[in-house]
Design an enzyme around this catalytic site. Structure first.
Site, PDB file in Angstrom:
ATOM      1  N   HIS A  88     -54.925  69.414 -19.231  1.00 43.90           N
ATOM      2  CA  HIS A  88     -54.570  69.522 -20.654  1.00 43.90           C
ATOM      3  C   HIS A  88     -55.276  68.466 -21.505  1.00 43.90           C
ATOM      4  CE1 HIS A  88     -51.025  66.729 -19.872  1.00 43.90           C
ATOM      5  NE2 HIS A  88     -51.322  66.339 -21.082  1.00 43.90           N
ATOM      6  N   ASP A 223     -52.582  70.176 -12.856  1.00 43.43           N
ATOM      7  CA  ASP A 223     -53.013  69.737 -14.188  1.00 43.43           C
ATOM      8  C   ASP A 223     -54.064  68.622 -14.106  1.00 43.43           C
ATOM      9  OD1 ASP A 223     -53.251  69.133 -16.853  1.00 43.43           O
ATOM     10  OD2 ASP A 223     -51.105  69.069 -17.256  1.00 43.43           O
ATOM     11  N   SER A 654     -51.035  60.797 -20.222  1.00 43.22           N
ATOM     12  CA  SER A 654     -51.521  61.987 -19.532  1.00 43.22           C
ATOM     13  C   SER A 654     -52.862  61.693 -18.888  1.00 43.22           C
ATOM     14  CB  SER A 654     -51.687  63.139 -20.518  1.00 43.22           C
ATOM     15  OG  SER A 654     -50.438  63.671 -20.827  1.00 43.22           O
TER      16      SER A 654
HETATM   17  N1  ARG Z   1     -46.113  68.020 -21.680  1.00 47.83           N
HETATM   18  C1  ARG Z   1     -47.397  67.507 -21.331  1.00 47.83           C
HETATM   19  C2  ARG Z   1     -47.690  66.231 -22.071  1.00 47.83           C
HETATM   20  O1  ARG Z   1     -47.390  66.097 -23.230  1.00 47.83           O
HETATM   21  C3  ARG Z   1     -48.499  68.454 -21.652  1.00 47.83           C
HETATM   22  C4  ARG Z   1     -48.512  69.647 -20.820  1.00 47.83           C
HETATM   23  C5  ARG Z   1     -49.555  70.618 -21.274  1.00 47.83           C
HETATM   24  N2  ARG Z   1     -49.177  71.929 -20.794  1.00 47.83           N
HETATM   25  C6  ARG Z   1     -48.664  72.889 -21.571  1.00 47.83           C
HETATM   26  N3  ARG Z   1     -48.158  73.938 -20.986  1.00 47.83           N
HETATM   27  N4  ARG Z   1     -48.678  72.819 -22.879  1.00 47.83           N
HETATM   28  O2  ARG Z   1     -48.299  65.327 -21.541  1.00 47.83           O
END
Ligand code: ARG
Length: 719
Positions: A88, A223, A654
């Protein structure tokens, strides 16, 4: 019984003002680890020396960690600048490099040799060269300046500090406030801009589970994506050139295939973006009651409109994918935050802390009125809070309206009796700079439908007396219902505006006039809403922000004075931090236990053929059926996919490396868990977990699924 226990804890100094000292909370500044945390880290299981964690002169863990793209983290895993980050985090670059015929987002991409790697324009990474506490210097300069003027005066005060830190180097430097502007730290960075895509799994692996599984454990998402840093022949940053060479890092992380157990030490270095751990009960209340539900409501509408168009056409889907993912990510974030602020009783906890503080503060002039002042500030601002949200997240949230708002400066300059040519040139430059970004993501159908829908929502939800006069004009548009009127108004705006026509706007910008600004319906609409807000309500917002910043600063200063032995850490602010804790299972609810890892078996169980979020590639099923796991299976013969730790992270972390006691990479952090979504405002000891991709799944996908053994050979793998 409970009371006795509590008084024992209190007298032992373990519970101070509601914060437990002995938990894994804390986004620590790496420079202070040796002095503040090292003993505790060793008690948690760490086997490295302080010098191996952070050192300015010798290679240390910090030298293998980068601020990726200004919003994520990445880690270097080879002596040729190979980087791992999240899927992501690479998403925007991957979608940008994709086309309907070479769809890397859908089909994945693996460079089998360096000449196949894909330049990713606009992407950059930054290493932390060093950090320094400059509080004394900055505070001395601020001594006689009232707090209200700090923001205006700071740039000039900080300039010599950053200049001194970078003179004669290729480095960049900035100073960030810490502890709500009670301290200041200098950060010296080295920025590389030739970054190339090396590998990515298919979206069905990299975003497996989509928005349904997002922010939740148990998780089965691969991811991750891989990039490479390129440098000039002198190993220094250089703009993209085919003659650039792979960057030789000071340090890179070896990768452990040894596996992890419940309770194992884990630490994370990265660039957490923003937390507000010293937020007060007043802020929590406004978020729960008004701000968060409003954001969710408006994003919900925008997402549905985007989705409908994206489903019709692959080119539109690729164009909108990254923007959609960002909006959806925080749509669900605010749902979760609201739910968990309530469930974890954050308001009650904050209120208790504040009562304790107020008792201590009684008779201390600097501190005793903080909460009565805040009460007053929130009361004064509250009637205007929703309006701001409905502009940012509503009327001005389409690409065209947001771009049209950039014409405000131009309008102001042209309205003056004598036009300042320098200011005029600056405003035009700014508009031009915004134009290409706008055109890249512009889609007429989506924009138009969102504008109509947002006007409708604004009309019904924002206090009528706060609407711009222009609303009456909008409501003269054709239609029986208000919704029809807003739609026909939006039709007109998008059919008549020249903003998408670069020739026409180019011509206009060469000879701009107020008359033309007033004629373009997109500019007219955006500026009507913006000016109405700026002139009538923004002063309330500005006063409010100044007041809560000032009181917040006093509160944190007071807290530190009240509990001198407590180990405080500053809120996240996109500077490098370290968090340490352990791999750990948890019980999210009565009678439910979540174990600390997931496996490929679970991916296969969750798979739904043809589903947009849960379909998986045929090849992955085959590898599973043939048990073709290479060296990546655990002792039970299954490939581990994800795991959880007690580390304290937030957005911006992330892609961060998850590192074991020996300084080896065991995973890449990519999310937080649902039960602790209140975490940016209050760390929850019981529930807070970090969700990570197990590095064995990552290598399994690179090797067995992607066939990129060239990359496996490049890394240092410890068995
Ligand atoms: N929740 C994750 C974060 O903010 C991002 C995940 C991205 N995936 C998604 N399905 N939008 O770090």
């Amino acid at each position: 019984m409970k009371k006795i226990l509590l008084s024992i804890l209190l007298s032992a100094g373990i519970l101070v003002n509601g914060w437990a000292e002995k938990n894994d909370e804390g986004m620590w500044l790496p420079i202070l680890l040796s002095q503040k945390n090292y003993g505790d880290m060793v008690a948690h299981g760490l086997k490295l020396t302080p010098e191996q964690l952070y050192s300015v002169n010798n290679a240390s863990v910090k030298d293998a960690v980068v601020w990726f793209g200004g919003g994520c983290t990445g880690e270097v895993v080879s002596n040729e600048g190979l980087l791992i980050t999240n899927h992501h985090c690479g998403y925007d670059a991957i979608a940008g490099l994709s086309s309907v015929s070479s769809n890397y987002l859908r089909d994945g991409f693996w460079a089998k040799s360096k000449d196949q790697e894909l330049a990713s324009p606009g992407l950059s990474v930054q290493f932390l060269v060093k950090m320094e506490d400059v509080t004394t210097e900055v505070m001395a300069a601020l001594k006689d300046i009232p707090f209200e003027q700090w923001q205006a005066k700071l740039p000039e005060i900080l300039k010599p500090i950053t200049k001194k830190a970078t003179d004669g180097t290729n480095y960049e430097a900035f100073v960030r406030e810490m502890f709500k502007a009670n301290q200041f730290y200098l950060f010296v960075m080295e920025k590389f801009t030739d970054i190339r895509l090396v590998g990515t799994p298919t979206e069905s692996i990299g975003k497996f589970g989509g928005d349904t599984d997002n922010w939740m454990w148990p998780r089965h998402t691969g991811d991750f994506s891989m990039f490479r840093i390129y440098a000039g022949k002198d190993n220094k940053p250089a703009p993209y050139s085919k003659d650039n060479v792979p960057y030789k890092p000071k340090h890179f992380l070896p990768i452990s295939l040894k596996g992890i157990k419940d309770g194992d030490f884990s630490m994370i270095f990265g660039f957490p973006g923003r937390t507000n751990r010293y937020e007060t009960s007043y802020g929590v209340q406004m978020a729960i009651e008004e701000t968060n539900p409003a954001i969710v409501k408006l994003r919900d509408k925008r997402l549905n409109i985007m989705k409908a168009e994206m489903n019709k056409d692959m080119a539109v889907r690729l164009q909108q994918a990254s923007r959609y993912a960002q909006i959806a990510n925080y749509w669900k974030y605010f749902i979760g935050q609201t739910e968990q602020l309530k469930r974890n009783k954050v308001w009650d906890r904050k209120t208790n802390d504040e009562a304790t503080f107020t008792k201590w503060a009684s008779g201390k002039a600097e501190y005793q009125n903080i909460f009565t002042n805040l009460d007053q500030s929130y009361k004064t601002f509250r009637p205007y809070n929703k309006h701001g949200v409905y502009l940012r997240e509503g009327v001005l949230a389409t690409p065209m309206m947001s771009y049209a708002a950039a014409y405000l400066d131009l309008q102001k300059i042209l309205s003056k009796d004598t036009v300042d040519p320098k200011a005029l040139a600056g405003a035009i430059e700014m508009i031009k700079a915004r134009q290409s970004g706008f055109l890249k993501i512009y889609n007429k159908e989506i924009d138009k439908n969102i504008l109509a829908s947002m006007l409708d929502a604004y009309y019904s939800d924002v206090e009528i007396s706060q609407h711009p006069e222009y609303m009456a004009e909008i409501l003269k548009s054709k239609g029986k219902t208000n919704s029809e009127k807003f739609m026909s108004f939006a039709e007109k705006v998008y059919n008549k505006s020249i903003l998408t026509d670069t020739t026409a706007t180019g011509k206009f910008l060469r000879n701009p006039s107020l008359k033309m600004l007033d004629k373009d319906p997109a500019i007219k609409c955006a500026l009507a809403f913006l000016k109405n807000y700026n002139e009538r309500f923004k002063p309330f917002a500005d006063n409010f922000n100044m007041a809560i910043t000032k009181e917040g600063k006093a509160y944190v200063k007071g807290l530190m004075e009240m509990s001198p032995s407590r180990n405080f850490y500053p809120d996240a602010n996109s500077t490098m931090r370290c968090t340490y804790g352990n791999v750990k299972s948890y019980n999210p609810k009565d009678a439910i236990h979540y174990t600390y890892f997931t496996t490929l078996k679970g991916v296969i169980e969750k798979a739904v053929p043809g589903d947009a979020e849960f379909d998986i590639p045929e090849k992955l099923t085959q590898l599973y059926n043939n048990k073709d796991f290479g060296q990546y299976a655990d002792a039970t013969g299954n490939v581990p996919v994800g795991f959880i730790t007690t580390n304290d992270i937030t957005g911006g972390n992330s892609g961060s490396p998850v590192i074991n006691a020996d300084g080896q990479l065991i995973g890449t952090a990519f999310d937080g868990n649902w039960e602790a979504m209140s975490g940016d405002i209050a760390f929850d000891e019981q529930y807070k977990r970090t969700i990570c991709v197990d590095v064995r799944y990552l290598l399994f996908i690179v090797d067995k699924f992607g066939g990129a053994t060239n990359l496996i050979n490049e890394m240092t793998i410890v068995k």
